[in-house]
Design an enzyme around this catalytic site. Structure first.
Site, PDB file in Angstrom:
ATOM      1  N   CYS A 186      11.919   3.642   9.470  1.00  0.00           N
ATOM      2  CA  CYS A 186      12.810   4.760   9.151  1.00  0.00           C
ATOM      3  C   CYS A 186      14.221   4.268   8.908  1.00  0.00           C
ATOM      4  CB  CYS A 186      12.856   5.726  10.316  1.00  0.00           C
ATOM      5  SG  CYS A 186      11.242   6.233  10.766  1.00  0.00           S
TER       6      CYS A 186
ATOM      7  N   THR B 249       3.099   1.016   4.783  1.00  0.00           N
ATOM      8  CA  THR B 249       2.913   0.986   3.316  1.00  0.00           C
ATOM      9  C   THR B 249       3.887   0.011   2.641  1.00  0.00           C
ATOM     10  OG1 THR B 249       4.370   2.877   3.155  1.00  0.00           O
ATOM     11  CG2 THR B 249       2.018   3.333   3.183  1.00  0.00           C
TER      12      THR B 249
ATOM     13  N   GLY C 225      -5.862  -0.529   3.900  1.00  0.00           N
ATOM     14  CA  GLY C 225      -6.977  -0.586   2.957  1.00  0.00           C
ATOM     15  C   GLY C 225      -8.359  -0.678   3.582  1.00  0.00           C
TER      16      GLY C 225
END
Ligand SMILES: Cc1cc2nc3c(=O)[nH]c(=O)nc-3n(C[C@H](O)[C@H](O)[C@H](O)COP(=O)(O)O)c2cc1C
Length: 306
Positions: free
Chosen positions: A133, A196, A247
């Site tokens: 963040c 990510t 993934g």
């Protein structure tokens, strides 16, 4: 005849029936998924990121599917810690499954305030710190991009709670092993990775970005080799357990993470394709170990032959 293999693992004192967890932000607090699967069968539920105040998130479009993954820029939409405690934790406490709450904030004080409130709740078995963040005080640079700020945040939260503390690392750095070592020294009980990878997609007809936020985070099969490589690199740098993700669609994907050094794994994007993905993964892992005559999942952790 082969005996049933042992799938039980303990991560930072959190006892889990199996090493399969949900990846934050892809499973909400389990409510919607409880229509499809028995939540009690999961190793642990990691909730969507929770902040001090309610957040509406970024404007849409905020999800875009790419050939082997997806881009998202949800922007930490959530109901704020008070409502999360009253509603989501109330729902989750009915299930016999460890709940790990993913925590986010713009400042160290915000993280600390959220963790303080969560620490009073019995149903919470661990905290996962999302260090991706923006650090408002440093002009928006993410806590997880810099060793010093990652250490500062981890130390402050460590002083706030006795709960197991998992720090979730960002892959958008060149020195993820140094950051992992830094947070280990600052008191983290485990690390989870990867979050990510920053990316972008453009519509060639309109010349416009596919996401309103322009850039977003890439997840899904496209990022698996990056994630496995980072788990392997970090496993040589630290002594605390690693939770691997990025993934994972099936048992063979998860096995790569175990072999690279992860003690547990989390399933994210796959939940959107198949809400039963986690349960199928648990069953497939058991079957794989049985066929291979491996009695304990922990026996393959870090066993890649290099
Ligand atoms: C829609 C979406 C929302 C996410 N929200 C969070 C979040 O709130 N906190 C966090 O730490 N990670 C969040 N993530 C990252 C995932 O937990 C996970 O690290 C990442 O997606 C890689 O795993 P996967 O490829 O299996 O999806 C989010 C991912 C997606 C796709």
């Amino acid at each position: 005849m082969n005996l049933k293999p042992n799938l039980r693992v303990e991560i930072a004192g959190i006892k889990m029936k199996n090493p399969v967890m949900t990846a934050s932000g892809t499973f909400g607090s389990g409510l919607e998924y409880s229509n499809f699967i028995d939540l009690s069968k999961l190793g642990a539920i990691v909730t969507k990121g929770v902040t001090l105040k309610k957040q509406t998130g970024n404007p849409g479009p905020r999800v875009y599917e790419t050939p082997c993954g997806m881009l998202n820029s949800i922007g930490l939409q959530n109901k704020g810690v008070k409502n999360f405690i009253a509603e989501d934790l109330e729902f989750l406490k009915k299930f016999n499954v460890p709940v790990i709450v993913n925590v986010a904030g713009n400042t160290i004080e915000e993280y600390v305030a959220v963790v303080e409130q969560l620490s009073e709740k019995d149903v919470v078995k661990g905290i996962e710190l999302n260090v991706s963040c923006p650090n408002v005080k440093s002009g928006g640079l993410s806590f997880g991009l810099n060793v010093k700020s990652a250490i500062k945040l981890t130390s402050a939260v460590r002083k706030t709670t006795k709960l197991p503390l998992i720090v979730k690392l960002s892959p958008n750095v060149g020195n993820i092993d140094e950051i992992a070592k830094g947070v280990e020294d600052a008191g983290a009980d485990a690390v989870s990775l990867i979050n990510t990878i920053l990316g972008m997609a453009i519509d060639p007809q309109s010349f416009k970005p596919q996401l309103a936020n322009i850039v977003g985070g890439l997840s899904g099969p496209a990022i698996k080799p990056v994630a496995v490589g980072m788990v392997w690199k970090i496993s040589k740098a630290i002594n605390i357990p690693i939770i691997g993700m990025g993934g994972i669609m099936n048992c063979y994907d998860a096995l790569e993470f175990f072999l690279a050094g992860a003690k547990a794994v989390a399933v994210g994007t796959a939940n959107f394709i198949d809400p039963e993905a986690t349960i199928k993964l648990i069953e497939e892992l058991e079957e794989f170990l049985t066929i291979k005559d491996i009695s304990d999942i922990s026996d393959i952790v870090g066993q890649v032959k290099v």
